[in-house]
Scaffold this motif. Structure first.
Motif, PDB file in Angstrom:
ATOM      1  N   SER A  66       0.831  -1.330   0.138  1.00 44.72           N
ATOM      2  CA  SER A  66      -0.060   0.106   0.131  1.00 44.72           C
ATOM      3  C   SER A  66       1.218   1.330  -0.108  1.00 44.72           C
ATOM      4  CB  SER A  66      -0.646   0.067   1.635  1.00 44.72           C
ATOM      5  OG  SER A  66      -1.770   1.475   0.915  1.00 44.72           O
ATOM      6  N   ALA A  67       0.311   2.338  -0.315  1.00 40.04           N
ATOM      7  CA  ALA A  67       1.163   3.391  -0.043  1.00 40.04           C
ATOM      8  C   ALA A  67      -0.289   4.538   0.490  1.00 40.04           C
ATOM      9  CB  ALA A  67       1.384   3.938  -1.591  1.00 40.04           C
ATOM     10  N   ALA A  68       0.737   5.588   0.720  1.00 35.29           N
ATOM     11  CA  ALA A  68      -0.395   7.227   1.126  1.00 35.29           C
ATOM     12  C   ALA A  68      -0.687   7.650  -0.455  1.00 35.29           C
ATOM     13  CB  ALA A  68       0.209   8.560   1.753  1.00 35.29           C
ATOM     14  N   PHE A  69      -0.086   7.660  -1.942  1.00 40.22           N
ATOM     15  CA  PHE A  69      -0.755   7.864  -3.437  1.00 40.22           C
ATOM     16  C   PHE A  69      -1.857   7.569  -3.157  1.00 40.22           C
ATOM     17  CE2 PHE A  69       2.214   5.581  -4.610  1.00 40.22           C
ATOM     18  CZ  PHE A  69       1.478   5.274  -6.026  1.00 40.22           C
ATOM     19  N   ALA A  70      -1.711   5.926  -3.178  1.00 41.12           N
ATOM     20  CA  ALA A  70      -2.739   4.857  -3.363  1.00 41.12           C
ATOM     21  C   ALA A  70      -3.899   5.103  -2.912  1.00 41.12           C
ATOM     22  CB  ALA A  70      -2.181   3.742  -4.142  1.00 41.12           C
ATOM     23  N   VAL A  71      -3.859   5.704  -1.436  1.00 46.33           N
ATOM     24  CA  VAL A  71      -4.860   5.402  -0.203  1.00 46.33           C
ATOM     25  C   VAL A  71      -6.288   6.909  -1.302  1.00 46.33           C
ATOM     26  CG1 VAL A  71      -5.680   6.056   1.308  1.00 46.33           C
ATOM     27  CG2 VAL A  71      -4.156   4.217   1.056  1.00 46.33           C
ATOM     28  N   GLY A  72      -4.872   7.762  -1.476  1.00 50.59           N
ATOM     29  CA  GLY A  72      -5.459   9.059  -2.288  1.00 50.59           C
ATOM     30  C   GLY A  72      -6.245   9.545  -3.107  1.00 50.59           C
ATOM     31  N   ALA A  73      -5.535   8.090  -3.887  1.00 53.48           N
ATOM     32  CA  ALA A  73      -6.167   8.183  -6.008  1.00 53.48           C
ATOM     33  C   ALA A  73      -7.567   7.899  -5.286  1.00 53.48           C
ATOM     34  CB  ALA A  73      -5.379   7.360  -6.481  1.00 53.48           C
ATOM     35  N   PHE A  74      -7.794   6.191  -4.492  1.00 56.03           N
ATOM     36  CA  PHE A  74      -9.247   6.010  -3.564  1.00 56.03           C
ATOM     37  C   PHE A  74     -10.258   7.095  -3.832  1.00 56.03           C
ATOM     38  CE2 PHE A  74     -11.391   3.488  -1.009  1.00 56.03           C
ATOM     39  CZ  PHE A  74     -11.448   2.880  -1.614  1.00 56.03           C
ATOM     40  N   LEU A  75      -9.798   7.394  -2.922  1.00 58.77           N
ATOM     41  CA  LEU A  75     -10.260   8.846  -2.118  1.00 58.77           C
ATOM     42  C   LEU A  75     -10.916   9.545  -3.132  1.00 58.77           C
ATOM     43  CD1 LEU A  75      -8.693   8.249   0.911  1.00 58.77           C
ATOM     44  CD2 LEU A  75     -10.770   7.957   1.073  1.00 58.77           C
TER      45      LEU A  75
END
Length: 345
Positions: free
Chosen positions: A323-332
């Motif tokens: 996982s990674a912060a930017f990917a969670v942000g992209a999901f949101l």
């Protein structure tokens, strides 16, 4: 009814993107209907990340893109975890610049997070460092220095800050610089024949996401908006044929295994393009739905952990725990746009 809901959501998204909306810092948008599954999943994902990530303090492009998504979640659901303002305040609203490369694209991702925070805290200090950096870069571009966007990723790291601040401040120099930088990057990094940006699925996702944000930020009659939309449509034409039957995109476009950050970025871009009226809904809504289903039934665990994320610049296949912060942000961010296309949200 759906069209009315969508128009209302799109107006809110557009106001946030341009920075023209005004709301007291303590006032959150009304929470959507309780039966909206999209928003439930967004809250679960953001809550897991802020409870478990061990590197939340750093002022990095990855954390910045998480906070862009985090505030998209707040604006969409009305549920705040009160993490983004303290993060920006601790940064002093500065960009994490490398003195040797003061106009590199990655640090400007923090500027997008500051623009989102400005919606709630409309104080000069929030945007002054970003204004100074972009104005200096625009002056450099006007002198003929155009090679600052070296990868397709720059369109998501830098283009949103240029376009949003350019519109908000009515500053043609920023919009001119963004157009020049985009054309230079497109000439070097985009293939009109294939409709692909140079690199893997993640690079194409970053480029599409940045273009979609620019389209949302610019007025409907803007020639720049039309230009960015044309490239977004060309990318979309190709990427829809590369989507796997399960809704994911392969990390290396045709191989490399399922990869969730690129899937989230492309899903965000396509949904935003539909909401902005520049992508055909009948063509692309099925692609969005398949992508969102893949993200929420496979990448997102019941706990809220978001997996199958390939590290940026890596060619190692992603696993369920990656996982990674930017990917969670992209999901949101994708969730914000999908919610605008979803009845009950």
């Amino acid at each position: 009814m759906l069209k009315s809901l969508r128009r209302t959501a799109l107006v809110a998204v557009g106001l946030l993107a341009t920075g023209l909306a005004v709301a007291p810092p303590s006032v959150a948008d009304p929470a959507p209907a309780a039966d909206c599954g999209v928003t439930d999943l967004m809250v679960r994902s953001s809550a897991y990340w802020v409870d478990h990530d061990t590197d939340q303090a750093a002022n990095t492009w990855s954390n910045a893109l998480f906070h862009v998504g985090n505030l998209a979640q707040v604006r969409t659901t009305g549920v705040s975890n009160h993490k983004t303002w303290p993060w920006t305040e601790a940064n002093g609203w500065l960009l994490p610049l490398d003195p040797a490369h003061p106009f590199a694209a990655d640090p400007q991702a923090s500027g997008e997070a500051y623009l989102d925070v400005w919606f709630f805290h409309q104080e000069d200090r929030v945007l002054d460092p970003l204004r100074a950096n972009l104005a200096a870069e625009a002056a450099s571009v006007a002198r003929g220095d155009t090679r600052y966007w070296t990868t397709p990723d720059a369109l998501d790291m830098s283009l949103p800050s240029f376009t949003r601040l350019g519109v908000m401040d009515a500053d043609p120099a920023l919009l001119d610089a963004a157009r020049t930088l985009f054309r230079d990057a497109r000439r070097r990094l985009f293939d009109d024949v294939t409709g692909l940006w140079r690199g893997n699925a993640q690079a194409n996702g970053f480029a599409m996401s940045g273009l979609a944000k620019a389209v949302l930020a610019l007025p409907a009659d803007s020639p720049d908006r039309a230009e960015y939309a044309r490239t977004l449509r060309r990318s979309a034409e190709t990427m829809r044929w590369l989507q796997r039957p399960d809704g994911f995109f392969d990390a290396e476009l045709l191989f490399g295994g399922k990869e969730s950050s690129s899937t989230a970025l492309v899903t965000h871009a396509l949904a935003a393009g539909i909401n902005a009226g520049v992508l055909d809904e009948d063509t692309y809504l099925p692609v969005v739905r398949r992508g969102w289903t893949a993200l929420t039934t496979s990448a997102l665990r019941d706990s809220g952990r978001f997996g199958y994320v390939q590290a940026r610049g890596s060619h190692r296949p992603a696993g369920a725990d990656d996982s990674a912060a930017f990917a969670v942000g992209a999901f949101l961010s994708a969730g914000q746009q999908v919610a605008a296309l979803t009845p009950g949200c």
